[in-house]
Design a protein around this motif. Structure first.
Motif, PDB file in Angstrom:
ATOM      1  N   HIS A 320       0.828  -1.214   0.000  1.00  0.00           N
ATOM      2  CA  HIS A 320       0.000   0.000   0.000  1.00  0.00           C
ATOM      3  C   HIS A 320       0.861   1.262   0.000  1.00  0.00           C
ATOM      4  O   HIS A 320       1.201   1.797   1.055  1.00  0.00           O
ATOM      5  CB  HIS A 320      -0.986   0.025   1.178  1.00  0.00           C
ATOM      6  CG  HIS A 320      -2.140   0.968   0.932  1.00  0.00           C
ATOM      7  ND1 HIS A 320      -3.358   0.849   1.570  1.00  0.00           N
ATOM      8  CD2 HIS A 320      -2.267   2.051   0.117  1.00  0.00           C
ATOM      9  CE1 HIS A 320      -4.164   1.805   1.162  1.00  0.00           C
ATOM     10  NE2 HIS A 320      -3.525   2.544   0.282  1.00  0.00           N
ATOM     11  N   HIS A 322       1.587   4.909  -2.683  1.00  0.00           N
ATOM     12  CA  HIS A 322       1.199   5.688  -3.864  1.00  0.00           C
ATOM     13  C   HIS A 322       2.417   6.410  -4.427  1.00  0.00           C
ATOM     14  O   HIS A 322       3.332   6.761  -3.693  1.00  0.00           O
ATOM     15  CB  HIS A 322       0.109   6.699  -3.498  1.00  0.00           C
ATOM     16  CG  HIS A 322      -1.136   6.061  -2.954  1.00  0.00           C
ATOM     17  ND1 HIS A 322      -2.235   5.806  -3.735  1.00  0.00           N
ATOM     18  CD2 HIS A 322      -1.446   5.601  -1.716  1.00  0.00           C
ATOM     19  CE1 HIS A 322      -3.175   5.223  -2.992  1.00  0.00           C
ATOM     20  NE2 HIS A 322      -2.720   5.096  -1.768  1.00  0.00           N
ATOM     21  N   GLU A 391      -4.818   0.274  -5.743  1.00  0.00           N
ATOM     22  CA  GLU A 391      -5.853   0.445  -4.716  1.00  0.00           C
ATOM     23  C   GLU A 391      -7.133   0.723  -5.474  1.00  0.00           C
ATOM     24  O   GLU A 391      -7.385   1.849  -5.899  1.00  0.00           O
ATOM     25  CB  GLU A 391      -5.521   1.588  -3.750  1.00  0.00           C
ATOM     26  CG  GLU A 391      -6.580   1.685  -2.635  1.00  0.00           C
ATOM     27  CD  GLU A 391      -6.314   2.762  -1.595  1.00  0.00           C
ATOM     28  OE1 GLU A 391      -5.438   3.626  -1.823  1.00  0.00           O
ATOM     29  OE2 GLU A 391      -6.997   2.747  -0.558  1.00  0.00           O
ATOM     30  N   ASP A 507       0.130   3.022   3.680  1.00  0.00           N
ATOM     31  CA  ASP A 507      -0.625   3.955   2.830  1.00  0.00           C
ATOM     32  C   ASP A 507       0.243   5.181   2.567  1.00  0.00           C
ATOM     33  O   ASP A 507      -0.200   6.324   2.731  1.00  0.00           O
ATOM     34  CB  ASP A 507      -1.954   4.347   3.494  1.00  0.00           C
ATOM     35  CG  ASP A 507      -2.978   4.838   2.480  1.00  0.00           C
ATOM     36  OD1 ASP A 507      -2.607   5.047   1.295  1.00  0.00           O
ATOM     37  OD2 ASP A 507      -4.143   5.030   2.871  1.00  0.00           O
ATOM     38  N   HIS A 509       2.134   8.119   0.950  1.00  0.00           N
ATOM     39  CA  HIS A 509       2.025   9.045  -0.176  1.00  0.00           C
ATOM     40  C   HIS A 509       3.324   9.817  -0.352  1.00  0.00           C
ATOM     41  O   HIS A 509       3.400  10.769  -1.122  1.00  0.00           O
ATOM     42  CB  HIS A 509       0.856  10.011   0.023  1.00  0.00           C
ATOM     43  CG  HIS A 509      -0.489   9.365  -0.165  1.00  0.00           C
ATOM     44  ND1 HIS A 509      -1.024   8.485   0.751  1.00  0.00           N
ATOM     45  CD2 HIS A 509      -1.389   9.451  -1.179  1.00  0.00           C
ATOM     46  CE1 HIS A 509      -2.196   8.070   0.310  1.00  0.00           C
ATOM     47  NE2 HIS A 509      -2.447   8.632  -0.851  1.00  0.00           N
TER      48      HIS A 509
HETATM   49 ZN   LIG Z   1      -4.125   4.560  -0.276  1.00  0.00          ZN
END
Ligand SMILES: [Zn+2]
Ligand SMILES: [Zn+2]
Length: 552
Positions: A320, A322, A391, A507, A509
């Motif tokens: 996970h 980005h 995702e 997650d 970024h």
């Molecule tokens: Zn995400």
């Protein structure tokens, strides 16, 4: 001041500028700078204070001079000026979810609503629903947001709480009369949301510490009768320093850490011991890690032994993340290099899917292009692998966001809900379960959509979701972003009992976001998570085999 606090101040400045009628171009500059700061890999103001030039895209000379002022005195003239002209209550209202500058201006200038309390009262008396652009729905949403805000006042996210504890510990380390200090209470127990930051301090002169704290600009009160210092921060956050001497250190540590029941079980055995381990041994118990010390049940559970709990170093890769292909701040290569630096074997890349247009979601064409880039990169990166993930939004009917022939091209898929949050429990659960049943869904992402201290998320039936994951061989993530920590640790007992694999998902970024993993591990440990039950403790090869198994 943490990066996130700087981020918030700049965001606030942008809102206040808008309220003040500043030109949109200037306002945007503050938003851009705020975003850049959120992704800044180091401690921004420390770097500024050390005289380092901050070469970050989005930070021009004007903002740079604000940062210098912030580092020196905790505020900057432009913001001070705005704050003198805009009522404090309006500034506070500006932080409410769903209340943008436009609506805020109407409430303030046309209806003289200048505080969160006044806003709530106006909602209760149904004064907003008639205003053009508001309506009953908006009124109800604003009321809920204001309510939520008041309930959450003074609470801290796990990362802020730990950072504050570390700052205090570092400061105490510089004080001549302090022998040692350590985090205790909710921070030590790694709760996702912390009400009060507590430290245990060994010193003979607590009163002088209060003076020193006051001199450093904090509001601190020494309470002699309770032998502690209360520290009050600006926004209602609190810290407590508990004082002790060498002889009572273990007893006080046990007491202040909690839970009450664990403390009661141990306190008869603390006399004369030097460590908690000794006290546990005398009490005939295994040493219970602080994270597990919740309630009375834990005393029962540990009788069967405590497994080796998950540690950050057990993670073999990250799932996970980005990149600039959607809404991340870094290229895939940069993210991969940062993973290699952290000792990972793989990066499970999961940019957003096509429906998430606001986040730069990938259409079919871009998916193909990204896969070509990943292939090229993997050929270069020996011994490391970027895994082709996505995702995928879970559409309102529970479908994934691509046709089957595209889904097949990914090595794994995290399925998440990002829109259409207005669902009752049955609808939300059904939507998730349909996604779980999809043979291409490998992992369920942030199951409730909650944002701690900001948004409750939709209600779901956790048991039904977990049961569906068991039946379909699907993993669930602990989204390790400190705002999410979703699935909640309290559900791990049930999930692990059923044999569900848990992914620790940063997650990320940005590069800094990769380190969210530690918060996922912390709350995972609270739920007795072991390396064996953690999906990203598998090697890349094992993991790919695991993903393939479900597809059959
Ligand atoms: Zn995400
Ligand atoms: Zn997401």
């Amino acid at each position: 001041m943490t990066n996130r606090e700087v981020y918030r101040l700049l965001r606030q400045t942008s809102t206040l500028l808008e309220l003040d009628g500043e030109n949109p171009f200037k306002i945007k500059a503050y938003d851009k700078a705020a975003d850049a700061i959120r992704n800044y890999p180091g401690h921004l103001l420390e770097d500024v204070a050390a005289g380092q030039a901050i070469k970050v895209e989005g930070i021009g000379p004007a903002i740079a001079s604000h940062l210098k002022e912030l580092a020196e005195r905790g505020s900057f003239a432009r913001l001070d000026d705005l704050r003198t002209r805009i009522p404090e209550g309006v500034v506070e209202m500006s932080g409410l979810r769903g209340l943008g500058p436009k609506k805020l201006n109407i409430l303030w200038r046309d209806y003289a609503i200048t505080s969160v309390d006044a806003l709530m009262e106006a909602c209760e008396r149904d004064k907003l629903s008639g205003i053009k652009g508001f309506g009953h729905k908006t009124q109800a949403a604003l009321y809920n947001a204001a309510m939520y805000r008041q309930q959450q006042q003074g609470l801290l996210h796990i990362d802020e709480a730990h950072e504050r504890a570390e700052e205090l510990t570092a400061w105490l380390g510089t004080q001549p009369n302090v022998k040692r200090s350590a985090a205790t209470g909710q921070v030590r127990r790694c709760l996702p949301v912390v009400e009060v930051v507590e430290l245990l301090v060994e010193t003979g002169e607590p009163a002088s510490l209060a003076e020193a704290l006051n001199a450093s600009g904090l509001e601190a009160y020494y309470q002699a009768d309770r032998n502690r210092i209360d520290i009050a921060y600006g926004k209602g956050e609190r810290a407590l320093l508990h004082f002790t001497d060498a002889d009572t250190w273990v007893a006080r540590m046990v007491e202040t850490t909690g839970s009450e029941e664990v403390a009661q079980a141990l306190l008869p055995y603390v006399k004369g011991v030097q460590t908690e381990d000794e006290a546990f041994a005398k009490a005939g118990l295994p040493t219970i890690p602080a994270e597990l010390r919740e309630g009375a049940e834990v005393l029962e559970h540990v009788k069967a032994g405590i497994p080796r709990l998950l540690e950050v170093t057990d993670l073999k890769g990250t799932l996970h993340a980005h990149s600039t292909w959607s809404d991340g701040a870094e290229t895939i290569q940069k993210m991969a290099e940062a993973c290699i630096e952290r000792g990972y074997e793989y990066l499970g890349l999961t940019d957003h899917s096509q429906t998430a247009a606001y986040a730069g979601g990938l259409n079919t064409q871009r998916v193909a292009e990204q896969h070509t880039e990943i292939d090229t990169l993997n050929a270069k990166l020996k011994g490391f692998r970027v895994l082709k993930g996505i995702e995928s939004d879970i559409l309102p009917n529970g479908d994934l966001d691509y046709p089957t022939e595209v889904l097949q091209q990914f090595e794994f898929i995290i399925a998440s809900i990002h829109s259409g949050f207005r669902m009752d429990e049955a609808q939300a659960t059904q939507r998730l379960i349909r996604a779980v049943e999809n043979p291409y869904t490998s992992i369920v992402g942030h199951p409730t959509g909650r944002l701690l201290l900001s948004r409750e998320g939709y209600p779901i039936d956790h048991r039904k979701l977990i049961d569906a994951c068991v039946a379909n061989g699907t993993a669930i993530e602990i989204n390790a972003n400190p705002y999410r920590l979703d699935i909640d640790w309290k559900w791990l007992d049930y999930a692990l009992g059923k044999g569900v694999s848990i992914a620790i998902s940063p997650d990320a970024h940005s590069i800094g976001g990769l380190d969210h993993a530690k918060w996922g591990v912390a709350v995972g440990r609270k739920g007795w998570l072991t390396p064996e039950a953690t999906l990203n403790c598998l090697s890349a090869e094992e993991l790919l085999a695991w993903f393939k198994r479900k597809r059959g």
